[in-house]
Design a protein around this motif. Structure first.
Motif, mmCIF file in Angstrom:
data_model
loop_
_atom_site.group_PDB
_atom_site.id
_atom_site.type_symbol
_atom_site.label_atom_id
_atom_site.label_comp_id
_atom_site.label_asym_id
_atom_site.label_seq_id
_atom_site.Cartn_x
_atom_site.Cartn_y
_atom_site.Cartn_z
ATOM 1 N N GLU A 7 67.220 43.678 42.338
ATOM 2 C CA GLU A 7 66.785 45.079 42.371
ATOM 3 C C GLU A 7 67.211 45.810 41.104
ATOM 4 O O GLU A 7 66.426 46.550 40.503
ATOM 5 C CB GLU A 7 67.355 45.770 43.608
ATOM 6 C CG GLU A 7 66.867 47.199 43.768
ATOM 7 C CD GLU A 7 67.342 47.845 45.065
ATOM 8 O OE1 GLU A 7 67.045 49.036 45.262
ATOM 9 O OE2 GLU A 7 67.996 47.164 45.875
ATOM 10 N N PHE A 45 66.611 39.974 55.716
ATOM 11 C CA PHE A 45 66.446 41.380 55.351
ATOM 12 C C PHE A 45 66.402 41.544 53.833
ATOM 13 O O PHE A 45 65.524 42.233 53.293
ATOM 14 C CB PHE A 45 67.577 42.223 55.931
ATOM 15 C CG PHE A 45 67.548 43.650 55.475
ATOM 16 C CD1 PHE A 45 66.665 44.565 56.039
ATOM 17 C CD2 PHE A 45 68.390 44.093 54.451
ATOM 18 C CE1 PHE A 45 66.614 45.889 55.595
ATOM 19 C CE2 PHE A 45 68.355 45.405 54.006
ATOM 20 C CZ PHE A 45 67.459 46.305 54.582
ATOM 21 N N GLU A 56 63.033 40.073 52.446
ATOM 22 C CA GLU A 56 61.874 40.945 52.664
ATOM 23 C C GLU A 56 61.954 42.183 51.782
ATOM 24 O O GLU A 56 60.948 42.635 51.224
ATOM 25 C CB GLU A 56 61.800 41.349 54.140
ATOM 26 C CG GLU A 56 61.383 40.204 55.051
ATOM 27 C CD GLU A 56 60.955 40.685 56.421
ATOM 28 O OE1 GLU A 56 60.069 41.555 56.488
ATOM 29 O OE2 GLU A 56 61.501 40.187 57.413
ATOM 30 N N ASN A 57 63.153 42.725 51.637
ATOM 31 C CA ASN A 57 63.335 43.922 50.813
ATOM 32 C C ASN A 57 63.016 43.633 49.347
ATOM 33 O O ASN A 57 62.338 44.423 48.673
ATOM 34 C CB ASN A 57 64.768 44.429 50.954
ATOM 35 C CG ASN A 57 64.992 45.723 50.187
ATOM 36 O OD1 ASN A 57 64.342 46.728 50.437
ATOM 37 N ND2 ASN A 57 65.933 45.692 49.251
ATOM 38 N N GLN A 90 59.340 43.224 48.778
ATOM 39 C CA GLN A 90 58.705 44.541 48.822
ATOM 40 C C GLN A 90 58.910 45.291 47.502
ATOM 41 O O GLN A 90 57.984 45.928 46.984
ATOM 42 C CB GLN A 90 59.277 45.364 49.979
ATOM 43 C CG GLN A 90 58.662 46.753 50.132
ATOM 44 C CD GLN A 90 57.167 46.705 50.397
ATOM 45 O OE1 GLN A 90 56.726 45.939 51.236
ATOM 46 N NE2 GLN A 90 56.392 47.488 49.654
ATOM 47 N N ILE A 91 60.115 45.199 46.935
ATOM 48 C CA ILE A 91 60.405 45.858 45.653
ATOM 49 C C ILE A 91 59.505 45.277 44.558
ATOM 50 O O ILE A 91 58.940 46.010 43.737
ATOM 51 C CB ILE A 91 61.891 45.688 45.279
ATOM 52 C CG1 ILE A 91 62.769 46.516 46.218
ATOM 53 C CG2 ILE A 91 62.139 46.089 43.830
ATOM 54 C CD1 ILE A 91 64.245 46.238 46.078
#
Length: 543
Positions: free
Chosen positions: A364, A403, A406-407, A410-411
């Motif tokens: 991220e 989690f 998936e996060n 999505q980012i």
């Protein structure tokens, strides 16, 4: 008659609006080559190979400025179709095609002519030669320019300057290292510029007298601006020097108007109070950009050169400035072999922040900062690829954290970054034992089959069957296999075997199971998943 005249004028107007002046440049393999451009328009000779001759701008360069209608097609010859030019990146001798005049300047490289053999050095030494009329040196000086593979006028490139290119092996080494490292994406694609001298010891003046000052002004005020004007440069410049060139480059660094951020100094030697001047300059360094400085020394080189490298290392070590990066590296080399042994390391040091994924705590943070970091460090727009994304996915998979996975996906998708195709994602969730999510992507794969290699699907589809069975979704497994047969009929045999196996072992539709089994017997061939013995064992279960 008036109507016809109006229509004619209208047609002429349309043609004139479509015409654009462009500059077509070509690098040739031999200094004696006379080049003709031949194409599908009057200004290109209407395919007459000896009509439109290009202008000679240097020993190995030809140019023509011409008004053309677009789209346009053309080739190069030496005056006949028997002497047609083979142009780099134009396959099978096809016509060069330009659909629109977006760039105004088009550059090509003739590898060889069809009536001559392609020599090895024509592959290795691909560079342009330009001449600059220098006001500071009151003479004409040559520079060598190597453009990166697939050079694009709409992209910005760092520039690597080498002051010691009179000696051809030096420039050849720099060219090959730069080309290979950038082609493999180990460093950003960069422009290489070799700066020639007429009197090396006089112009690369290690005591920086009037001669050195003049050559500095030539580099700062004529060479660098020339490259910036004629090529797409990012603003990040590196300077390479060997021996006297290394000392001279070092002196350029401490000039107030120095346009360079990276320095590779090979076998450097400092004289008089140059070490003290460097220390004072470095202590005052407060520019909001990184300075990269790499020194290479050889164990068989002159002791005073080794000493200078060590003294500079002590100076750099005592600095408390995170924007100054320094390395002094010793090699088992003499004065001349040191160039070949050290230059690759020097280039990697200068571009150490490029694709340095370990500098980011997680994916991220990487996605949020990397593009801007590359713009700040090297002035380039660096796209994030799936290779970088995969690096940050691996530790998430090791943790089996659904989690986080998936996060992160999505980012990536929010930022239009490729996080893998549907099959990649199916495998990711299978690996962390999230079978429901894995099957979502498996079904998406077999439905759309977008950007999927059939062989990759073949080597992995058994995971989908295992996931279906773990969730006791046997009917869905059979549906999946039927869709797979339609998508990739080349593996109809293997899919039929698994259809029979799932149906028989779960007491489903024995008629269809028997049909699939019979197909496997009748069409059996060696494969990755089953043998004839296993077929016979499966048949016994059907009874």
């Amino acid at each position: 008659m008036k109507t016809v005249l109006i229509q004619l004028l209208f047609c002429i107007s349309i043609v004139s609006q479509a015409q654009e002046f462009v500059n077509i440049q070509v690098t040739v393999p031999n200094a004696t080559d006379e080049v003709y451009i031949v194409g599908n328009q009057d200004n290109l000779g209407n395919w007459q190979p000896d009509k439109i001759k290009m202008n000679k701008t240097s020993d190995f360069e030809r140019e023509i400025k011409v008004q053309l209608n677009f789209p346009v097609e053309f080739k190069f010859t030496r005056g006949s179709w028997e002497t047609e030019g083979i142009v780099k990146k134009i396959e099978n001798g096809e016509n060069i095609k330009i659909t629109s005049p977006e760039n105004k300047v088009f550059r090509y490289n003739i590898k060889h002519w069809i009536d001559t053999d392609l020599k090895e050095d024509e592959i290795l030494s691909v560079f342009e030669i330009k001449t600059i009329k220098s006001e500071f040196l009151n003479d004409n000086y040559r520079i060598k320019i190597h453009l990166p593979t697939n050079y694009n006028e709409n992209q910005k490139y760092p520039v690597i300057y080498f002051t010691d290119c009179n000696y051809q092996p030096n420039f050849e080494i720099a060219l090959q290292y730069t080309k290979q490292l950038s082609d493999f994406d180990a460093i950003p694609k960069s422009i290489l510029v070799g700066i020639e001298q007429k009197n090396r010891n006089q112009e690369l003046d290690v005591f920086f007298t009037k001669n050195g000052e003049n050559f500095k002004n030539y580099i700062f005020n004529e060479v660098v601006p020339f490259i910036n004007k004629n090529y797409q440069t990012s603003g990040f410049n590196t300077l390479i020097g060997h021996s006297n060139g290394a000392t001279f480059n070092h002196l350029l660094m401490i000039q107030d108007n120095n346009p360079f951020q990276g320095f590779i100094s090979i076998s450097e030697n400092l004289f008089e109070n140059q070490l003290q001047e460097t220390e004072r300059w470095l202590k005052k360094y407060n520019k909001n950009r990184k300075l990269y400085y790499f020194i290479a020394s050889g164990t068989y080189d002159s002791p005073d050169r080794i000493k200078s490298g060590n003294q500079l290392e002590n100076v750099f070590k005592n600095l408390n400035n995170s924007n100054i990066l320094f390395e002094n590296k010793m090699y088992q080399a003499d004065h001349n072999s040191l160039v070949a042994k050290s230059l690759l390391d020097g280039l990697m040091f200068i571009f150490q922040d490029y694709r340095n994924l370990t500098a980011y705590e997680n994916g991220e943070i990487f996605i949020k900062n990397y593009t801007n970091d590359m713009l700040q460090s090297y002035g380039i727009k660096s796209e994030i690829s799936y290779i970088e994304v995969d690096y940050f996915i691996s530790p998430i998979l090791d943790k089996k954290d659904a989690f986080l996975l998936e996060n992160f996906i999505q980012i990536c998708e929010t930022n239009n970054i490729n996080a893998g195709n549907s099959l990649d994602k199916a495998n990711m969730f299978y690996f962390i034992e999230e079978y429901e999510k894995s099957l979502f992507y498996w079904n998406l794969t077999v439905e759309k089959f977008e950007n999927i290699e059939p062989l990759v699907f073949y080597y992995n589809f058994e995971k989908a069957i295992e996931a279906f069975l773990k969730l006791k979704k046997t009917t869905e497994a059979l549906t999946f296999l039927e869709k797979a047969k339609n998508k990739i009929p080349a593996f109809f045999l293997e899919f039929s075997y698994f259809s029979a196996k799932v149906a028989i072992e779960n007491n489903l539709n024995k008629k269809t199971a028997n049909q699939n089994l019979n197909f496997c017997f009748e069409n059996f061939k060696e494969n990755l998943f089953f043998t004839k013995k296993e077929l016979n064992e499966l048949k016994l279960k059907l009874k």
